[in-house]
Write an enzyme that holds these catalytic residues in place. Sequence first.
Site, PDB file in Angstrom:
ATOM      1  N   ASP A 215      59.170 -31.011 -18.137  1.00  0.00           N
ATOM      2  CA  ASP A 215      59.703 -31.027 -16.781  1.00  0.00           C
ATOM      3  C   ASP A 215      58.951 -32.065 -15.952  1.00  0.00           C
ATOM      4  O   ASP A 215      57.736 -32.182 -16.046  1.00  0.00           O
ATOM      5  CB  ASP A 215      59.505 -29.634 -16.172  1.00  0.00           C
ATOM      6  CG  ASP A 215      60.201 -29.484 -14.837  1.00  0.00           C
ATOM      7  OD1 ASP A 215      61.440 -29.541 -14.805  1.00  0.00           O
ATOM      8  OD2 ASP A 215      59.508 -29.310 -13.817  1.00  0.00           O
ATOM      9  N   GLU A 283      61.330 -35.639 -18.890  1.00  0.00           N
ATOM     10  CA  GLU A 283      62.292 -35.873 -17.807  1.00  0.00           C
ATOM     11  C   GLU A 283      61.719 -36.920 -16.845  1.00  0.00           C
ATOM     12  O   GLU A 283      60.640 -36.730 -16.293  1.00  0.00           O
ATOM     13  CB  GLU A 283      62.537 -34.561 -17.059  1.00  0.00           C
ATOM     14  CG  GLU A 283      63.557 -34.705 -15.944  1.00  0.00           C
ATOM     15  CD  GLU A 283      63.504 -33.577 -14.916  1.00  0.00           C
ATOM     16  OE1 GLU A 283      64.533 -33.290 -14.296  1.00  0.00           O
ATOM     17  OE2 GLU A 283      62.418 -32.993 -14.704  1.00  0.00           O
TER      18      GLU A 283
HETATM   19  C1  BGC Z   1      64.066 -29.178 -13.184  1.00  0.00           C
HETATM   20  C2  BGC Z   1      64.580 -28.450 -11.990  1.00  0.00           C
HETATM   21  C3  BGC Z   1      63.380 -27.886 -11.247  1.00  0.00           C
HETATM   22  C4  BGC Z   1      62.370 -28.989 -10.915  1.00  0.00           C
HETATM   23  C5  BGC Z   1      61.060 -28.428 -10.480  1.00  0.00           C
HETATM   24  C6  BGC Z   1      63.301 -30.288 -12.567  1.00  0.00           C
HETATM   25  O1  BGC Z   1      63.625 -31.504 -12.607  1.00  0.00           O
HETATM   26  O2  BGC Z   1      65.060 -29.635 -14.046  1.00  0.00           O
HETATM   27  O3  BGC Z   1      65.489 -27.444 -12.335  1.00  0.00           O
HETATM   28  O4  BGC Z   1      63.805 -27.284 -10.063  1.00  0.00           O
HETATM   29  O5  BGC Z   1      62.117 -29.798 -12.018  1.00  0.00           O
HETATM   30  O6  BGC Z   1      60.388 -27.855 -11.560  1.00  0.00           O
END
Ligand code: BGC
Length: 554
Positions: A215, A283
């Site tokens: 994440d 990500e």
């Molecule tokens: C996740 C989200 C989340 C955020 C904070 C992201 O990019 O995919 O769903 O709210 O990170 O953790």
Amino acid sequence: MTASTSSNKNPAVLAADPDWWRGAVIYQIYPRSYLDSNGDGIGDLPGITTKLPYIAELGADAIWISPFMKSPMDDFGYDVSDYEDVDPMFGTLDDFKELVEKAHAQGLRVLIDLVISHTSDQHAWFKESRQDRTNPKADWYVWADAKDDGNPPNNWLSVFGGSSWQWDTRRNQYYLHNFLRSQPDLNFHNEEVQEAVLNAARFWLDIGVDGFRLDTANFYFHDKELRSNPGRKPEEESVSTPKTNPYGYQVHVYDKTRPENIAFLTKLRAVMDEYKDTTMVGEIGADEDPHQIIADYTAGHDRLHMAYSFDLLAGDQTAAHIREKVSNLEATINDGWASWAMSNHDVIRVVSRLGAGFEKREASSVLLAVVASLRGSPCLYQGEELGFEEANVAFEDLQDPYGIEFWPNFKGRDGCRTPMAWETTAPNGGFSTGKPWLPVDARHLANAVSVQENDPASALHRARTFLKWRRQHPALIKGDMKFLQLESDVLGFTRTLGEDSVLCVFNLSDQEKTVSLTGQGVTEALEGHGFEFAMDGKVITLPAWQAGFLKLDA
Ligand code: BGC
Ligand code: MG
């Protein structure tokens, strides 16, 4: 280096392969909304385990499960309060071990979400850290004094609205949070913090997971000097920054994508490399130079294996958009590797983003084929295989704090998070015998799995057919990619690996299209992928929302 093997892998099904993740089809599961096994209205791990054969039959190579660790659920699990336990709402650690074992027996690898940039404010580390300025964890989060006028130390903004600084009366200091104020940001400049989150990774690797979806993998570090971000005029809407969100009015040079991040990824990679056949997909949300960041983060063999791109998660999925974004990334990425997705738990489902406000369920199969044919590893989000559109969620039913904050011009993320529809006639689509945490959408019910199973022309059957066919073409999995310049609305590229060379064309419109492929080296039309097209010499005709696959002279 000690290589520890996950004992519960079935070698008959999962062959040893350090490179399995390149081009692997990853199926993303949002656990709250997959299948509820105990009638509390919330999906859970035993529910997922029940459906593993469905996922294997779809043709996925791996699953990515969104967070299920212990959490107060302010951000539905993206706020972890214990990295080494399952939230009781989702089941137990034993349920998870059983899930991993059964997934492996079905030939599915298991990736889990690792959310380490921030914790929940209910995590023991934060509870200790906020007590005073001298406790052993005092420096584990990002604390800062107020300016002389009482204001926060700088202009940094939270993705979910407002300043990213929250005042705390115990320490009389502000703490940093890039998301909700109950998601305090860990201080990665502190080596003990790095060690602690690496241990969290080890905990799940020891259980036998095949890797992580990381994440917010470019948010780990912040500028130590806490310099303010410069301003920026948001020209176009992007995923992280709808126009209604002032977060998009800054260039995020100091609060994310800091240079120190790469050295940490290298440490994490070293941990991963102690375990056989594992992978990480990070990500990467960034408005400035995202392709350069993806290239830097996946370069060589000591950083991320893959970076998850936001390029296809926003905007209309026109042929021109896809060609521009993907070819630009390809030109930048060198030896790195991307992961592509058109839908996930944070964005409007792709079939509801086609053109100004219209939805095209019949487009779903060709879009799935596009994402699974690009160079990179495709992530399919639950329901995408069914062609699901964005659900309508009334204001009273909203659960997502982001949506509640920015209503009504930005409706948040509940519309893509509604429960799966399994059985068209069962209460709540067979998702739960209780009241679901979000309502099951009526249009999804009408197109539930049970309906699609009985219709050979359904999105589900087409997805299965295509993904099975794809497995026979190494070029589509690991091959190089070259784009063709074709007429508007037609996306075309070639994929080549050794002798295997495939030309792919996709009609992303509701008009029939004719394309001349003279000079491309096309030898014959390929069959078995489930799409319809006609070939006359080197000219092919594609009906609306159809695709063609042709063999090339290698
Ligand atoms: C996740 C989200 C989340 C955020 C904070 C992201 O990019 O995919 O769903 O709210 O990170 O953790
Ligand atoms: Mg449940």
